[in-house]
Design an enzyme around this catalytic site. Structure first.
Site, short mmCIF file in Angstrom:
data_model
loop_
_atom_site.label_atom_id
_atom_site.label_comp_id
_atom_site.label_asym_id
_atom_site.label_seq_id
_atom_site.Cartn_x
_atom_site.Cartn_y
_atom_site.Cartn_z
N HIS A 177 -11.23 -9.39 -6.95
CA HIS A 177 -10.95 -8.08 -6.34
C HIS A 177 -10.16 -7.25 -7.34
O HIS A 177 -9.21 -7.75 -7.96
CB HIS A 177 -10.12 -8.33 -5.07
CG HIS A 177 -9.78 -7.13 -4.25
ND1 HIS A 177 -10.46 -5.95 -4.31
CD2 HIS A 177 -8.80 -6.96 -3.32
CE1 HIS A 177 -9.93 -5.09 -3.46
NE2 HIS A 177 -8.90 -5.67 -2.86
N HIS A 191 0.86 -1.20 0.00
CA HIS A 191 0.00 0.00 0.00
C HIS A 191 0.89 1.25 0.00
O HIS A 191 0.77 2.10 0.89
CB HIS A 191 -0.96 0.03 1.20
CG HIS A 191 -1.99 -1.05 1.18
ND1 HIS A 191 -2.82 -1.34 2.24
CD2 HIS A 191 -2.36 -1.92 0.20
CE1 HIS A 191 -3.63 -2.33 1.93
NE2 HIS A 191 -3.36 -2.70 0.70
N HIS A 243 -3.10 -13.69 -0.43
CA HIS A 243 -1.79 -13.31 0.10
C HIS A 243 -1.35 -14.38 1.10
O HIS A 243 -2.11 -14.74 2.01
CB HIS A 243 -1.83 -11.98 0.86
CG HIS A 243 -2.07 -10.78 0.01
ND1 HIS A 243 -1.20 -10.35 -0.95
CD2 HIS A 243 -3.10 -9.89 0.01
CE1 HIS A 243 -1.68 -9.24 -1.53
NE2 HIS A 243 -2.83 -8.96 -0.96
N HIS A 249 -12.15 -6.02 1.53
CA HIS A 249 -12.22 -4.72 2.17
C HIS A 249 -12.53 -3.59 1.19
O HIS A 249 -12.47 -2.42 1.56
CB HIS A 249 -10.88 -4.43 2.88
CG HIS A 249 -9.71 -4.32 1.93
ND1 HIS A 249 -8.88 -3.23 1.90
CD2 HIS A 249 -9.25 -5.14 0.95
CE1 HIS A 249 -7.95 -3.38 0.98
NE2 HIS A 249 -8.16 -4.54 0.38
N TYR A 264 -2.39 -8.26 9.74
CA TYR A 264 -3.17 -7.98 8.53
C TYR A 264 -4.58 -7.55 8.90
O TYR A 264 -5.10 -6.55 8.39
CB TYR A 264 -3.19 -9.26 7.69
CG TYR A 264 -3.74 -9.14 6.30
CD1 TYR A 264 -2.89 -8.96 5.21
CD2 TYR A 264 -5.10 -9.25 6.04
CE1 TYR A 264 -3.39 -8.90 3.92
CE2 TYR A 264 -5.60 -9.18 4.76
CZ TYR A 264 -4.73 -9.01 3.70
OH TYR A 264 -5.23 -8.94 2.43
N ASP A 297 -2.93 -5.19 -6.73
CA ASP A 297 -2.05 -6.31 -6.34
C ASP A 297 -2.63 -7.66 -6.76
O ASP A 297 -1.92 -8.67 -6.71
CB ASP A 297 -1.75 -6.29 -4.83
CG ASP A 297 -2.96 -6.18 -3.95
OD1 ASP A 297 -4.02 -5.72 -4.41
OD2 ASP A 297 -2.87 -6.56 -2.76
N ASP A 335 -8.53 -11.37 -0.29
CA ASP A 335 -7.80 -10.76 0.83
C ASP A 335 -8.20 -11.37 2.18
O ASP A 335 -7.38 -11.40 3.12
CB ASP A 335 -8.06 -9.26 0.88
CG ASP A 335 -7.21 -8.47 -0.11
OD1 ASP A 335 -6.10 -8.93 -0.42
OD2 ASP A 335 -7.67 -7.42 -0.56
N GLU A 353 -8.29 -4.54 -6.77
CA GLU A 353 -7.08 -3.83 -6.32
C GLU A 353 -5.88 -4.34 -7.14
O GLU A 353 -5.77 -5.54 -7.42
CB GLU A 353 -6.86 -4.04 -4.81
CG GLU A 353 -5.86 -3.03 -4.26
CD GLU A 353 -5.85 -2.96 -2.73
OE1 GLU A 353 -6.66 -3.63 -2.08
OE2 GLU A 353 -5.01 -2.21 -2.19
FE1 FEO Z 1 -7.20 -5.51 -1.31
FE2 FEO Z 1 -4.55 -7.59 -1.55
O1 FEO Z 1 -5.67 -6.23 -2.11
#
Ligand code: FEO
Length: 396
Positions: A79, A23, A225, A145, A192, A83, A164, A81
């Site tokens: 998701h 982030h 992750h 999230h 996390y 990543d 996530d 995002e």
């Molecule tokens: Fe919400 Fe691992 O990205």
């Protein structure tokens, strides 16, 4: 290189041993991380998620070594995002018509990132997609999230691709929780949750309840992750339900900064007072400008109560404390008590300032803080000790 998850399901992501912040600079990743993507090969082939943008070309090249890209029938994007979706632009250049199954929100956030009008197939809770022998069931989890977040369940193998949720920033070549260091796994999982998911705790609880109500069996949780939960996957679901519920341990955390050690000595004296009243309580002290911010926030998450100490500087606390107080406001910790203390020369507003910000962040306060003019003498040391005793007494 693919790694076998179970027959017909492979991990095809990237393990990032090098990364030390995620982030941007907001989240420390002492143990690296991974971006987990999965290939499901049934009568139809589905790719679940991709990797972070810097690894897009590497990801696509590796994928091409494992499978003819034209054989990928479906892409599941849990998701948006970057990543997880970051390799989509590179991949979609090669297979531009492949349908992307995602939430309705992701059909907006993905073009928001990549300005591409791909073949989106928006899904709702309970929608299914047959792969042949086994079936995917989609379970959107908005605000776990991001608004576009989703989990996907694979029948037959009983795998929950949770994205996530239940993840950790923990690089590990062996993938599975039964092969990981259990202490590191727990520390990275709670960090996390504390740093990323805490603001959404009530929502997360409802999303978990909703998923459990589907009665879909889960034998393995494949996160996006870190480690996959293969042994007793229920443990992390049960742990999340506890973390969602105003979580606290028998711990008080004292966070301070100090210019000439006066505030540091107050912190250590208050700690002795707390232990005098409550000898079994974990009392942990952190220098706000020296300790890692995300590690401190994890300890706050664990705590029943927090004490913030700063010299009064320019009529308020030092910037290291102010930065943490801003994090407290955003993270919305629940059910925690707090107080503040300061060492001052002439005005002494820092304790009052920090107390006001702690109340604004949702902490409860039962005293007016503790102030010391210059350095403590013997009498003031006794008062600081008593302040610790009283604070512990009001907490427990
Ligand atoms: Fe919400 Fe691992 O990205």
């Amino acid at each position: 290189m693919r790694k076998k998850v179970v027959d017909g399901v492979s991990w095809i992501g990237k393990i990032d041993w090098e990364i030390r912040t995620a982030h941007g600079k907001e989240y420390s990743t002492h143990k690296g991380t991974s971006y987990n993507a999965y290939l499901i090969e049934d009568e139809k082939t589905a790719l679940v998620d991709t990797v972070w943008e810097p690894y897009a070309d590497e990801f696509v090249a590796n994928l091409q070594l494992e499978i003819d890209l034209d054989k990928i029938d479906y892409i599941i994007c849990n998701h948006a995002e970057p990543d997880h979706s970051g390799a989509l632009p590179a991949l979609m250049k090669l297979i531009p018509d492949t349908p992307i199954y995602c939430t309705k929100q992701a059909t907006m956030s993905l073009p928001g990132h990549y300005h591409q009008d791909w073949n989106f197939r928006p899904v709702s809770a309970g929608d299914t997609l047959s792969l042949g022998k086994n079936t995917l069931t989609f379970q959107p989890i908005p605000m776990v999230h991001w608004p576009d977040s989703m989990m996907t369940h694979l029948s037959g193998k009983n795998i929950l691709f949770s994205n996530d949720a239940f993840g950790q920033h923990y690089a590990h070549e062996l993938l599975f929780n039964d092969l990981a260091d259990q202490c590191t796994l727990y520390e990275e999982a709670i960090k996390y949750f504390a740093n990323i998911l805490t603001p959404f705790s009530p929502i997360i609880k409802n999303r978990i309840v909703d998923f459990l109500a589907t009665a879909l069996p889960v034998e393995l949780i494949a996160t996006s992750h870190g480690i996959l939960w293969r042994k007793n996957p229920e443990q992390i679901i049960e742990q999340y339900l506890q973390w969602c519920d105003a979580y606290q341990e028998d711990q008080i955390t004292i966070i301070y900064d100090s210019m000439y050690n006066s505030t540091k000595v107050i912190a250590e004296t208050i700690a002795r007072g707390i232990l005098q009243h409550s000898p079994a309580t974990q009392v942990k002290l952190f220098h706000a400008a020296k300790a890692d911010k995300n590690d401190i926030l994890t300890e706050v998450f664990r705590s029943k109560a927090v004490l913030m100490g700063s010299p009064t500087f320019n009529k308020g606390p030092l910037s290291s404390l102010s930065a943490l107080l801003e994090e407290f406001r955003g993270l919305k910790f629940m059910g925690k008590k707090a107080s503040a203390f300061t060492s001052y020369g002439w005005s002494g507003e820092a304790a009052k300032e920090m107390l006001a910000q702690l109340v604004d962040a949702g902490f409860t306060t039962t005293d007016e803080g503790f102030r010391v003019h210059w350095r403590m003498d013997t009498e003031e040391r006794a008062k600081a000790l008593q302040f610790g005793v009283d604070f512990a007494s009001a907490t427990f």
